[in-house]
Write a protein that holds these residues in place. Structure first.
Motif, PDB file in Angstrom:
ATOM      1  N   VAL A  73     -62.966 -49.725 -43.244  1.00 41.25           N
ATOM      2  CA  VAL A  73     -64.050 -50.569 -43.738  1.00 41.25           C
ATOM      3  C   VAL A  73     -63.444 -51.862 -44.276  1.00 41.25           C
ATOM      4  N   ILE A  74     -63.865 -52.985 -43.702  1.00 42.11           N
ATOM      5  CA  ILE A  74     -63.405 -54.312 -44.119  1.00 42.11           C
ATOM      6  C   ILE A  74     -64.569 -55.042 -44.768  1.00 42.11           C
ATOM      7  N   GLU A  75     -64.322 -55.671 -45.905  1.00 33.62           N
ATOM      8  CA  GLU A  75     -65.350 -56.457 -46.583  1.00 33.62           C
ATOM      9  C   GLU A  75     -64.910 -57.916 -46.654  1.00 33.62           C
ATOM     10  N   VAL A  76     -65.821 -58.796 -46.276  1.00 34.86           N
ATOM     11  CA  VAL A  76     -65.569 -60.238 -46.287  1.00 34.86           C
ATOM     12  C   VAL A  76     -66.523 -60.865 -47.299  1.00 34.86           C
ATOM     13  N   LYS A  77     -65.972 -61.406 -48.368  1.00 31.90           N
ATOM     14  CA  LYS A  77     -66.805 -62.107 -49.359  1.00 31.90           C
ATOM     15  C   LYS A  77     -66.836 -63.578 -48.998  1.00 31.90           C
ATOM     16  N   PHE A  78     -68.020 -64.166 -49.018  1.00 35.75           N
ATOM     17  CA  PHE A  78     -68.162 -65.556 -48.585  1.00 35.75           C
ATOM     18  C   PHE A  78     -69.113 -66.316 -49.507  1.00 35.75           C
ATOM     19  N   LEU A  79     -69.019 -67.636 -49.437  1.00 38.53           N
ATOM     20  CA  LEU A  79     -69.928 -68.536 -50.147  1.00 38.53           C
ATOM     21  C   LEU A  79     -70.751 -69.290 -49.124  1.00 38.53           C
ATOM     22  N   ILE A  80     -72.062 -69.382 -49.349  1.00 34.93           N
ATOM     23  CA  ILE A  80     -72.880 -70.245 -48.516  1.00 34.93           C
ATOM     24  C   ILE A  80     -73.597 -71.227 -49.431  1.00 34.93           C
ATOM     25  N   LYS A  81     -73.405 -72.506 -49.138  1.00 35.31           N
ATOM     26  CA  LYS A  81     -73.912 -73.568 -50.011  1.00 35.31           C
ATOM     27  C   LYS A  81     -74.764 -74.526 -49.187  1.00 35.31           C
ATOM     28  N   THR A  82     -76.033 -74.643 -49.526  1.00 36.43           N
ATOM     29  CA  THR A  82     -76.960 -75.498 -48.794  1.00 36.43           C
ATOM     30  C   THR A  82     -77.740 -76.363 -49.770  1.00 36.43           C
ATOM     31  N   GLU A  83     -78.485 -77.335 -49.210  1.00 31.88           N
ATOM     32  CA  GLU A  83     -79.208 -78.293 -50.039  1.00 31.88           C
ATOM     33  C   GLU A  83     -80.696 -78.004 -50.136  1.00 31.88           C
ATOM     34  N   SER A  84     -81.204 -77.156 -49.256  1.00 33.17           N
ATOM     35  CA  SER A  84     -82.642 -76.868 -49.271  1.00 33.17           C
ATOM     36  C   SER A  84     -82.885 -75.461 -48.782  1.00 33.17           C
ATOM     37  N   ILE A  85     -84.071 -74.934 -49.080  1.00 31.96           N
ATOM     38  CA  ILE A  85     -84.414 -73.589 -48.636  1.00 31.96           C
ATOM     39  C   ILE A  85     -84.524 -73.538 -47.117  1.00 31.96           C
ATOM     40  N   VAL A  86     -84.966 -74.647 -46.518  1.00 34.94           N
ATOM     41  CA  VAL A  86     -85.063 -74.689 -45.051  1.00 34.94           C
ATOM     42  C   VAL A  86     -83.673 -74.555 -44.432  1.00 34.94           C
ATOM     43  N   GLU A  87     -82.709 -75.312 -44.995  1.00 35.55           N
ATOM     44  CA  GLU A  87     -81.346 -75.242 -44.484  1.00 35.55           C
ATOM     45  C   GLU A  87     -80.736 -73.864 -44.749  1.00 35.55           C
ATOM     46  N   TYR A  88     -80.998 -73.305 -45.911  1.00 38.73           N
ATOM     47  CA  TYR A  88     -80.483 -71.973 -46.248  1.00 38.73           C
ATOM     48  C   TYR A  88     -80.984 -70.939 -45.238  1.00 38.73           C
ATOM     49  N   ASN A  89     -82.291 -70.967 -44.968  1.00 39.15           N
ATOM     50  CA  ASN A  89     -82.859 -70.003 -44.011  1.00 39.15           C
ATOM     51  C   ASN A  89     -82.264 -70.185 -42.619  1.00 39.15           C
ATOM     52  N   ARG A  90     -82.054 -71.445 -42.227  1.00 33.92           N
ATOM     53  CA  ARG A  90     -81.512 -71.716 -40.895  1.00 33.92           C
ATOM     54  C   ARG A  90     -80.076 -71.195 -40.782  1.00 33.92           C
TER      55      ARG A  90
END
Length: 261
Positions: A73-90
């Motif tokens: 089992v491998i776990e990858v922790k990541f950060l996702i940084k966006t400027e809007s909810i539309v961009e986040y969803n995309r």
């Protein structure tokens, strides 16, 4: 004479902007393709767990019967940084499209010559906000990583494996042999293991031994019925220093991948 080709990925072609542990899943560098995505840390590699099958004893302890390595089992922790909810969803939708494909090859920027095969079983976000940390859980049914294809080719009746780190029990991927003259049968051996084909084979015919499919094919036609019952298709194990021998001269190509824990 023979030649040896190392087809490992060259780490020098990695983008300098990728994090040290950037992941490539199914041919996709997530850090390159997902805007605002950054790999933070990876855990679970270079580890293993072993399940023991034993029996109770009337006295102290248990009696060991057998054991096996369990899935990795491998776990990858990541950060996702966006400027809007539309961009986040995309961006999350694009991430899900890539990671929803099961049983994919994956490797990491800091060790590209160790290739796993795994399936993403969970993507979990901490807060579902525009700047969020998430975890990708990948289960590898085969706990081993593998090098990319190594190819040994040449002419003659034998090939000795160099010291390339073959430390665990494994078979080659394929052996291709083209006899230089007509022969009544062909034996391929490695120590006490052998594969014997009791069939006439013409000069330069292509004999393919496929250890993944457990099949022997001559000129694109399966000839498994002419392989002796005591042949070692399933356990034709190789290791550093072993010599594969052919019962006649010819041209050969041996393809294999080195297992790693």
């Amino acid at each position: 004479m023979y030649g040896f080709t190392n087809l490992d990925i060259n780490p020098s072609i990695n983008s300098p902007t990728r994090p040290v542990e950037a992941i490539n899943y199914g041919g996709h560098w997530l850090d390159d393709e997902i805007t605002g995505y950054t790999t933070l840390v990876v855990s679970g590699r270079h580890t293993f767990s072993r399940k023991i099958n034993d029996a109770d004893l009337t006295g102290d302890g248990n009696m060991y019967l057998s054991s096996k390595l369990e899935r990795l089992v491998i776990e990858v922790k990541f950060l996702i940084k966006t400027e809007s909810i539309v961009e986040y969803n995309r961006q999350m939708e694009q991430l899900n499209i890539i990671l929803s494909k099961p049983h994919q090859r994956l490797y990491f920027a800091d060790y590209p010559e160790a290739v796993y095969t795994g399936t993403v079983t969970e993507i979990k976000m901490e807060n579902d906000i525009l700047s969020d940390v998430g975890t990708i859980t990948i289960e590898c049914s085969d706990p081993f990583a593998y090098s990319n294809d190594q190819i040994a080719s040449g002419t003659g009746n034998s090939f000795q494996f160099p010291n390339t780190g073959i430390n665990y029990g494994q078979t080659p991927e394929t052996i291709i042999f083209n006899p230089s003259a007509d022969i009544g049968s062909l034996t391929v051996s490695n120590g006490d293991k052998k594969i014997e084909i009791n069939q006439g084979i013409t000069a330069n015919a292509k004999v393919l031994i496929d250890f993944n499919a457990l099949d022997v094919v001559i000129n694109e036609v399966s000839t498994l019925m002419n392989v002796t019952l005591d042949s070692n298709l399933g356990d034709f194990y190789i290791k550093d220093g072993d010599t594969i021998r052919f019962s006649t001269n010819g041209k050969y190509e041996i393809r294999y991948r080195v297992k790693k824990l």
